[in-house]
Design an enzyme around this catalytic site. Structure first.
Site, PDB file in Angstrom:
ATOM      1  N   ASP A  36      -0.341   5.155   0.791  1.00 22.93           N
ATOM      2  CA  ASP A  36      -0.701   6.107   1.859  1.00 22.93           C
ATOM      3  C   ASP A  36      -0.733   5.460   3.241  1.00 22.93           C
ATOM      4  O   ASP A  36      -1.490   4.518   3.475  1.00 22.93           O
ATOM      5  CB  ASP A  36      -2.090   6.699   1.581  1.00 22.93           C
ATOM      6  N   ASP A  90      -1.964  -0.685   5.975  1.00 20.85           N
ATOM      7  CA  ASP A  90      -2.241  -0.034   7.261  1.00 20.85           C
ATOM      8  C   ASP A  90      -3.726   0.081   7.580  1.00 20.85           C
ATOM      9  O   ASP A  90      -4.087   0.357   8.713  1.00 20.85           O
ATOM     10  CB  ASP A  90      -1.630   1.372   7.298  1.00 20.85           C
ATOM     11  N   ASP A  98       0.865  -1.164   0.000  1.00 17.72           N
ATOM     12  CA  ASP A  98       0.000   0.000   0.000  1.00 17.72           C
ATOM     13  C   ASP A  98       0.921   1.240   0.000  1.00 17.72           C
ATOM     14  O   ASP A  98       2.099   1.141   0.355  1.00 17.72           O
ATOM     15  CB  ASP A  98      -0.859  -0.044   1.275  1.00 17.72           C
TER      16      ASP A  98
END
Ligand SMILES: [Mg+2]
Length: 269
Positions: free
Chosen positions: A10, A214, A8
């Site tokens: 961001d 996240d 990922d």
């Protein structure tokens, strides 16, 4: 064995607040030296992915718009496969078109009166101010093709209604670190990871996949890899999920990312 890292951006490889990645650079260079593919798997657009690929010198395939499409550089794999040619890429599309997604959001707004503001309703300046991006980067963020990001300015308990409405219209919703995203039902980070994993297997035989994220929109990706990993979020904790074999990094964002790369990938080389 060939290892492939799905990551990922961001809040994971990039800091959630200022999008910095400096902490991750040395580990990233080591991965590149060892020919370990780094596959971005993100809600970000093609234009944003291209920006970070250039910045970080990454030439591997990438997954845009939360699994909306897989972009594979031409001739990256030694064999041919079914895809749509787009510039210098071979594209596998999984998602619904931006126009359809915008239309569905507009209908939901009218039906519920919810305060929903999509990137398509905002100028580049407004997106920039809200997402803490400069105007140039905000323009790239607005170039969505298979996903629409939006702000849902309503109490948390109304989320259920929103999610139901989106489902009723035949689309899916995910919540990233910052925005909600509406996308096609088949646009799914997990599906995209599985398709790409098959291509890597065709090329290299056995492959070990690692995924790092996240937040909620990473769950399908984490479920689709052999070794899932989470970095800490800005609240100092981890996304509340339990998955077999899940590694939880002590570091937040890019620092946690480095820990995942060092502990799970480089150590086993
Ligand atoms: Mg994230």
């Amino acid at each position: 064995m060939k290892q492939v890292l799905f990551t990922d951006l961001d809040g994971t490889l990039l800091d959630l607040d200022d999008y910095s990645y400096e902490a991750a650079l040395p580990a990233l260079k080591t991965l590149q030296r060892r020919n370990i593919p780094v596959v971005f798997c993100t809600a970000k657009t093609l234009a944003e992915n291209e920006y970070y690929r250039k910045e970080l010198g990454i030439e591997d395939p990438f997954i845009v718009d939360n699994g909306g499409a897989i972009f594979i550089p031409e001739n990256y794999f030694s064999f041919g496969f079914e895809c749509k040619k787009k510039g210098s890429y071979c594209v596998i599309e999984l998602g619904a078109s931006y126009e359809k997604l915008r239309k569905a959001l507009k209908e939901i707004k009218e039906e519920t009166g919810f305060k929903i503001t999509g990137f398509g309703d905002m100028t580049a300046e407004e997106v920039g101010a809200d997402a803490n991006l400069d105007v140039e980067k905000a323009k790239l963020a607005k170039e969505k093709e298979y996903n629409e990001s939006f702000i849902f300015d309503e109490p948390k308990e109304k989320e259920v209604i929103l999610f139901e409405k989106i489902k009723d219209k035949g689309f899916a919703v995910t919540h990233g670190g910052r925005y909600y995203n509406i996308h096609g039902k088949n646009a799914d980070k997990g599906k995209a990871v599985k398709i790409l994993t098959e291509l890597f297997k065709r090329e290299y035989g056995e492959v070990k996949t690692i995924g790092v994220g996240d937040s909620m929109n990473d769950i399908p990706m984490l479920k689709a890899v052999e070794q899932p990993a989470l970095v800490k979020n800005k609240k100092g904790g981890w996304l509340d999920i339990s998955l077999p074999n899940l590694y939880k990094a002590q570091g937040e964002g890019p620092e946690g990312w480095v820990e995942v790369v060092e502990r799970l990938i480089l150590i086993s080389q």
